[in-house]
Design a protein around this motif. Sequence first.
Motif, PDB file in Angstrom:
ATOM      1  N   ILE A 339       0.864  -1.180   0.000  1.00 18.95           N
ATOM      2  CA  ILE A 339       0.000   0.000   0.000  1.00 18.95           C
ATOM      3  C   ILE A 339       0.898   1.227   0.000  1.00 18.95           C
ATOM      4  O   ILE A 339       1.446   1.610   1.035  1.00 18.95           O
ATOM      5  CB  ILE A 339      -0.917   0.006   1.236  1.00 18.95           C
ATOM      6  CG1 ILE A 339      -1.787  -1.252   1.272  1.00 18.95           C
ATOM      7  CG2 ILE A 339      -1.786   1.252   1.260  1.00 18.95           C
ATOM      8  CD1 ILE A 339      -2.643  -1.377   2.516  1.00 18.95           C
ATOM      9  N   ASP A 408      -5.605  -4.187   2.320  1.00 21.82           N
ATOM     10  CA  ASP A 408      -6.379  -4.197   1.083  1.00 21.82           C
ATOM     11  C   ASP A 408      -7.118  -5.525   1.001  1.00 21.82           C
ATOM     12  O   ASP A 408      -6.614  -6.548   1.488  1.00 21.82           O
ATOM     13  CB  ASP A 408      -5.454  -4.037  -0.135  1.00 21.82           C
ATOM     14  CG  ASP A 408      -5.104  -2.581  -0.392  1.00 21.82           C
ATOM     15  OD1 ASP A 408      -5.878  -1.700   0.021  1.00 21.82           O
ATOM     16  OD2 ASP A 408      -4.041  -2.329  -1.004  1.00 21.82           O
ATOM     17  N   ARG A 422      -7.759   1.638  -3.669  1.00 16.52           N
ATOM     18  CA  ARG A 422      -6.363   1.425  -4.055  1.00 16.52           C
ATOM     19  C   ARG A 422      -5.855   2.490  -5.017  1.00 16.52           C
ATOM     20  O   ARG A 422      -4.647   2.629  -5.217  1.00 16.52           O
ATOM     21  CB  ARG A 422      -6.202   0.026  -4.665  1.00 16.52           C
ATOM     22  CG  ARG A 422      -6.188  -1.075  -3.620  1.00 16.52           C
ATOM     23  CD  ARG A 422      -6.212  -2.454  -4.237  1.00 16.52           C
ATOM     24  NE  ARG A 422      -7.564  -2.847  -4.599  1.00 16.52           N
ATOM     25  CZ  ARG A 422      -8.075  -4.065  -4.433  1.00 16.52           C
ATOM     26  NH1 ARG A 422      -7.317  -5.018  -3.904  1.00 16.52           N
ATOM     27  NH2 ARG A 422      -9.308  -4.347  -4.795  1.00 16.52           N
TER      28      ARG A 422
END
Length: 602
Positions: A339, A408, A422
């Motif tokens: 991320i 995620d 995202r």
Amino acid sequence: MAKKLSLKEQFKALKHIPAFLKLMWKSNPTMASINVVLRVLKSVLPITMLYVGKLIIDEIVVLSRQSDPDLEMLIWYVAIEFGLAIMSDIFNRVIALIDSLLGDLFANETSVRLMKHASKLDLDQFENSEFYDKLERARRQTLGRTVLMSQVLSQFQDLVTMLSLGVGLVIFNPLLIVLLIIAVIPAFLGENHFNERTYSLVHGWTPMRRELDYLRYTGASDVTAKELKVFGLSDFLTGRFKRLSDEYYDLNKGISQKRAFWGVVFSGLGTAAYYGTYGFIIYETVNGQLTLGDLTFLSGSFLRFKTLLEGALNRFSKITEGAMYLKDFFEFFEIQPKIATNQSSLPIPRPIKQGFEFENVSFKYENTETYAVRNLSFKLEPGEKMALVGENGAGKTTLVKLLARLYDPTEGRILLDGVDLRDYDPEDFNKNVGVIFQDFVRFNFTAGLNVAIGQIEDKEQQELIEQASVKSLADQVIESLPDRYDQMIGKRFEGGVDLSGGQWQKIALGRAYMRSAQMLILDEPTAALDARAEHEVFKRFAELTKDKTAILISHRFSTVRMATKILVLENGGIAEIGSHSELLEKNGIYANLFNLQASGYR
């Protein structure tokens, strides 16, 4: 135990030395440059002093044959040697000082770099034991690297000195240097072998060393003292610590004993080579091939060359050992977050217009086959207040962490205003989400700073801190402290005072109100409060977040019913969703849980 490293792998580890030296140089370019210059100057002092010593001896021999000797030249030679000795001492002290200062700067800067890098990594990485091993090894390398820096620079310095000494010895007889090199190679290989064994032991024992540190802390901590006394855990913890520490000691002892034995054997070979050469030089002097000054110069040069060569080879083993540890250090910085911000990352919409939407979201933690949440599909409108309900392990906290983008999804996607989370800039997203977890951190800082952590860039804005404290009812706690907002809380540091669980929770809640976020999440942060206090906190929370999206988790249904939407989770999936009145009408899981809790108050 870690796998045995080959000699090739050890030499390969040396590739990290240039990067290490670059970091050292960046710590303070001026000091690093001065250090190198001083070492170069010092490296030519030994050959110069030996040569001046030769001149002194030869001058004494000449003067001893004269009836009326002129001592002027001899005095000059002695004065020069005295000056060189003083200069050498000055160089040593300045170099040691710079090494120490550079080492401190390096430790400080690499510690900061390590903390910054760790803060960018994903939450699931911190939940991996292999990652923790790498983090622990990297953390250990932020300290004590002064030794490696000094070793590398000393190696360079000694190589220059040996080069100057070697020139004189080669002119006399090059075979002597060849003999000396052959004699010290076994000692080098032996030292290298035992350095590798030590590294393998330390590397392989990283998980156990972490356990030892944990046992050491747990066995003597204010946090665990009550349970240790009540459950009588002291003997269990000390016994386990002793077993592990004794096992490590025995393994290390075996390596150390073998290292000492073979060190004596190999060192004897080098000593024998020196005295054989020394005898040859004496023989040449007695036969008139060399002067007494030559004898002094050559024997001194040869002894110094032998000492430096042995030291250089042994130090080379130490450097390769240090380079292997550096490998652990640099490998940690090669770990990258999944991320992360990229050039195409979008800013968070301000304000949020459509809200959040889960589309068949599933998630399972790393190294597990079981899904924590499965096939979640629902919408969270802007300004909506949603409560999450379910038994322990139903997936409530996992859902919150997905919504806060600490993870995620494994499958599916979460949309914000129709765009996949995202695709947004994670740093910008974090600024728009405020989360207080049930296991919030009790920082040993001042009361004011503990509240300001919610928006740390505003730590100097006293008015904002006080406003947040009033909103969370933390002001009542802080006003009772001797130094109010400047009071150190927690018992770790001098003058600190501890708080009850409920008082800590009000402080932590203040962090949520410090944050100028569009969405606030409270994950059971009021468990230590009584029913009345929790009701008051959530009532204020609902009033103070009228224009914000909010998620709350609570086991008390008197609080949950304040939410505009309630999502009931069971075994990681959505069992029911609706308002309090709608779910009671369904007479399903929520109604059953609500009635069970209500009956306890009748």
